[in-house]
Design a protein around this motif. Sequence first.
Motif, PDB file in Angstrom:
ATOM      1  N   ILE A  21     -19.861 -24.429  68.935  1.00 10.37           N
ATOM      2  CA  ILE A  21     -19.539 -23.126  69.513  1.00 10.37           C
ATOM      3  C   ILE A  21     -18.076 -22.750  69.268  1.00 10.37           C
ATOM      4  CG2 ILE A  21     -21.375 -23.214  71.222  1.00 10.37           C
ATOM      5  CD1 ILE A  21     -19.422 -24.013  73.319  1.00 10.37           C
ATOM      6  N   GLU A  25     -16.996 -19.300  67.299  1.00 15.00           N
ATOM      7  CA  GLU A  25     -16.092 -18.270  67.787  1.00 15.00           C
ATOM      8  C   GLU A  25     -14.902 -18.075  66.845  1.00 15.00           C
ATOM      9  OE1 GLU A  25     -16.605 -16.140  70.044  1.00 15.00           O
ATOM     10  OE2 GLU A  25     -18.468 -17.030  70.749  1.00 15.00           O
ATOM     11  N   TRP A  76     -22.334 -21.354  75.326  1.00 13.69           N
ATOM     12  CA  TRP A  76     -21.493 -20.329  74.718  1.00 13.69           C
ATOM     13  C   TRP A  76     -20.034 -20.597  75.093  1.00 13.69           C
ATOM     14  CZ3 TRP A  76     -25.102 -19.295  78.567  1.00 13.69           C
ATOM     15  CH2 TRP A  76     -24.582 -19.021  79.839  1.00 13.69           C
ATOM     16  N   ASN A 153     -28.281 -16.820  68.289  1.00 10.52           N
ATOM     17  CA  ASN A 153     -27.313 -15.725  68.340  1.00 10.52           C
ATOM     18  C   ASN A 153     -27.744 -14.514  67.528  1.00 10.52           C
ATOM     19  OD1 ASN A 153     -24.616 -16.211  69.844  1.00 10.52           O
ATOM     20  ND2 ASN A 153     -25.108 -18.205  68.957  1.00 10.52           N
TER      21      ASN A 153
END
Length: 230
Positions: A21, A25, A76, A153
């Motif tokens: 994760i 990002e 997340w 996602n």
Amino acid sequence: MDPNGIIWSAAVWLIPLVIAIVFHEVAHGLAARALGDPTAARLNRLSFNPLRHVDPIGTIVLPLMLAIAKAPVFGWAKPVPVDARNLPDPRRGMLLVALAGPGMNLTLALVGAVLLGLFAQTVDTAPAGSLGAFVASNLVNFLLINVFLAIFNLIPLPPFDGGHVVAGLLPEPLAQRWDRLARFGFLLLILLLFVIPALVPSANIVQRLVAPPAQALTQVYLSIATAIGG
């Protein structure tokens, strides 16, 4: 270390999940910077230091509970800030920024498959509870998690990356209405993942929409690992 214990289960899932994760990002931020938006870089969110991205619930508490319950593990991080106004073509730019996260996860899954193939003999012969078995479990879970996060996602609803892709493909008037759903993103997340499946098991979006393509793609990556391991 007991391979059936809580500490083992938590570690072999949380370590690959946090890596997956965080890279997801950072990929959003790197894509935004490449397209002209320096917001994430200015706020030091392009760092691979997990502490800059950790969401206490989404990165630690929920995945830990799922790992202990032996349920599918997902989570997340804090979203990387992107200012679409800095992009030359905001709609196309946001679509590409959204795709960068799942694209990173698919790339990481490939890395995991290659490593599994290279260390196939160690993976097959490592005694239960050994360091080799611990590394092997992390590699397998790293592959599974990255594939799952990529597909997960791409669910075509806010707050998922797939929701931004839909917004980029819709005519602008419809896209503006679509983007208004983003304010209800967290509520939609809870409804889709927990409330609706609890009330109507047949409407489990993970089992019906995410699991089939994730399983098929996982088999592709595992076949790559097998081919490398020979």
